[in-house]
Design an enzyme around this catalytic site. Sequence first.
Site, PDB file in Angstrom:
ATOM      1  N   HIS A 141       0.867  -1.176   0.000  1.00  0.00           N
ATOM      2  CA  HIS A 141       0.000   0.000   0.000  1.00  0.00           C
ATOM      3  C   HIS A 141       0.910   1.234   0.000  1.00  0.00           C
ATOM      4  CE1 HIS A 141      -2.788   2.959   1.824  1.00  0.00           C
ATOM      5  NE2 HIS A 141      -3.771   2.149   1.506  1.00  0.00           N
ATOM      6  N   ASP A 218       3.089  -4.533   8.005  1.00  0.00           N
ATOM      7  CA  ASP A 218       1.892  -3.711   7.878  1.00  0.00           C
ATOM      8  C   ASP A 218       0.697  -4.650   8.032  1.00  0.00           C
ATOM      9  OD1 ASP A 218      -0.353  -2.462   6.943  1.00  0.00           O
ATOM     10  OD2 ASP A 218       0.550  -1.714   5.091  1.00  0.00           O
ATOM     11  N   GLN A 221      -4.484  -5.097   6.975  1.00  0.00           N
ATOM     12  CA  GLN A 221      -5.486  -6.009   6.406  1.00  0.00           C
ATOM     13  C   GLN A 221      -5.487  -7.369   7.102  1.00  0.00           C
ATOM     14  OE1 GLN A 221      -7.762  -5.227   4.251  1.00  0.00           O
ATOM     15  NE2 GLN A 221      -6.986  -3.199   3.766  1.00  0.00           N
ATOM     16  N   LYS A 244     -10.364  -0.814  10.526  1.00  0.00           N
ATOM     17  CA  LYS A 244     -10.534  -2.031   9.710  1.00  0.00           C
ATOM     18  C   LYS A 244     -10.860  -3.229  10.585  1.00  0.00           C
ATOM     19  CE  LYS A 244      -7.287  -0.238   6.352  1.00  0.00           C
ATOM     20  NZ  LYS A 244      -7.826   0.078   5.030  1.00  0.00           N
ATOM     21  N   CYS A 382      -4.605   2.411  -3.721  1.00  0.00           N
ATOM     22  CA  CYS A 382      -3.360   2.915  -3.106  1.00  0.00           C
ATOM     23  C   CYS A 382      -2.212   1.943  -3.318  1.00  0.00           C
ATOM     24  CB  CYS A 382      -3.535   3.203  -1.624  1.00  0.00           C
ATOM     25  SG  CYS A 382      -4.750   4.454  -1.278  1.00  0.00           S
TER      26      CYS A 382
HETATM   27  N1  PMP Z   1      -1.677  -0.637   4.602  1.00  0.00           N
HETATM   28  C1  PMP Z   1      -2.637  -1.389   4.077  1.00  0.00           C
HETATM   29  C2  PMP Z   1      -2.314  -2.761   3.590  1.00  0.00           C
HETATM   30  C3  PMP Z   1      -3.932  -0.882   3.994  1.00  0.00           C
HETATM   31  O1  PMP Z   1      -4.893  -1.619   3.454  1.00  0.00           O
HETATM   32  C4  PMP Z   1      -4.200   0.425   4.468  1.00  0.00           C
HETATM   33  C5  PMP Z   1      -5.588   1.024   4.373  1.00  0.00           C
HETATM   34  N2  PMP Z   1      -6.222   0.835   3.149  1.00  0.00           N
HETATM   35  C6  PMP Z   1      -3.160   1.144   5.025  1.00  0.00           C
HETATM   36  C7  PMP Z   1      -1.904   0.590   5.082  1.00  0.00           C
HETATM   37  C8  PMP Z   1      -3.367   2.511   5.569  1.00  0.00           C
HETATM   38  O2  PMP Z   1      -4.212   2.466   6.673  1.00  0.00           O
HETATM   39  P1  PMP Z   1      -4.827   3.791   7.299  1.00  0.00           P
HETATM   40  O3  PMP Z   1      -5.410   4.563   6.152  1.00  0.00           O
HETATM   41  O4  PMP Z   1      -5.852   3.293   8.253  1.00  0.00           O
HETATM   42  O5  PMP Z   1      -3.708   4.508   7.962  1.00  0.00           O
END
Ligand code: PMP
Length: 424
Positions: A141, A218, A221, A244, A382
Site C-alpha cells: 500500500h 503492515d 489487512q 478495519k 493505493c
Molecule cells: N496498509 C494497508 C495494507 C492498507 O490496506 C491500508 C488502508 N487501506 C493502510 C496501510 C493505511 O491504513 P490507514 O489509512 O488506516 O492509515
Amino acid sequence: MDSAPSPPGVAAGDASAPRRLDVERLRAEFPILRQRVGEKPLVYLDNASTTQKPRAVIDAIARFYSDDYANIHRGVYALSERATQAYEEARAKVRRFINAGDDREIIVVRGTTEAINLVAHSFGRLRVEPGDEIVISAMEHHSNLVPWQIACAERGAVLRVAPVNDDGELRLDMYERLLTPRTRLVAIAHVSNALGTINPVREIVARAHGANIPVLLDGAQAVAHLRVDVQAIDCDFYAFSGHKLYGPSGIGVLYGKAALLDAMPPYQSGGDMIRTVAFDKTSYNRIPYKFEAGTPHIAGAVGLGAAIDYFQSVGIEYIAAYEQELLAYATARLSEIPRLRRIGSARQKACVLSFVLDNIHPHDVATVLDNEGVAVRAGHHCAQPLMERFGVAGTVRASMALYNTREEIDVLARGLRRALEVLR
Ligand code: PMP
C-alpha cells in the site's frame, strides 16, 4: 457432546457439525447494515477500505463521552483517573490481542499510516545512513511505500523492491536475494489490500533475522481476518488501524520491540512525551509515552478496546473459517462471469476479490453496482505500482467481512452481469 457455551453470534452445533457463525444475528448488531440504497438493501463489500461498527463499539464510545471523559495522564481528580484507566485498559487489550509481551510495546497512534511514518522517521534517523537499503515488496500500500521512499531520499539510502509472481504471491527467493549487509529494515504487508495475498510472515521474518535485519509488518489487512501473535511471528514492528477491525477511525497501533523503541528518537514532540523540560535541555518520557505526544484520540482508544472485545467475543477461528468459506463461494460465483479477469490468485488469501471486467473501466462497473445497492471499491487501491505489475490501471475490489453473506455475493454477481449488459 460439545457442551461448551457458544460465543455470541455463533450458532451451537453438535459434535458432528462444527459451530458456525450465526451471521443473521451478527448483522443485527450493525445498525448501518439495515439501510437501503434507493430501493435496494445495502450490500457492503468495501471492508478492506473500512469496516462497519457494531452497536457495542458505538455504545462504548457514547458511554465514555457521557460518563468518563476527561484528559488523561495529568489530572489528579477522579474523572481524569477514570479516563486514564479506560485508555490504558485499551492499550492492555491491544497487547493481549496481538500477544505482545509488554504494554510499553503498544504505541497508540492515528492508524497504520502514522505507525509506519513513525518508524520511517524515527528508526530512519537512528539506523539509516547513506548507501544503506530498505526492502519492501511490490504489493505494498502507498502507506508502506511512500514513507520509505522519503526516508531513503532523506538519508541517502536505496529502496529495494521484492517482486510478486503472476498469482500475486511474494517471490521469496528474490526477496532473500535483496537482503544484504546494507539492508537496515524490511517493511512488508502481512496481507495485501489490493489482492488479498497473505504473506508468509514467519518465513519473511526468519530470513531477515538470519541476516540481523529487523522487520516491520503492515498488519492493516490482517488483524480482522487472522490470528496475529507478534511474539510467534517475531516481527520487530507491527502496525494496524482500528477502523478495519470494526473500531473507530483515527486510532491505530504501532507494536515495537521494547529494546528498539527505547533506542529510537521521538517522532513528534510536545506534551506527554517529556520527563523534564528546560530551555536548554529536555529529557524524554519512557516508552510508550515517548511516542505519544499531545492529547490522543482518547475515545478512539476506548472504541478500539471495545472493538477488540467484540471481535474476540465472536471468535477469530469462527470468523476466519466463515470468511474462507465465503471467499471460496465468491471466487466460484465470479469465475462463472464471462470476461471477468481475476487479479491475484494466491494460495493463501484473505477475503478480497480484485478483478477487471472485460475492458470496462472499474469506476463504471462500481457505478452500476452502486445502482444495485452494492458498495465496492474501484481504482488502484493505493497500490499503483502493483496495478502496473498486472498491466491494469485499476481493478474492482469486493472485500468481505464477518457480516457478509452468500446472498450478498449473489447480488454482486447479478450486478456484474448487468454491468456487462449495460456497459458493453
Ligand atoms: N496498509 C494497508 C495494507 C492498507 O490496506 C491500508 C488502508 N487501506 C493502510 C496501510 C493505511 O491504513 P490507514 O489509512 O488506516 O492509515
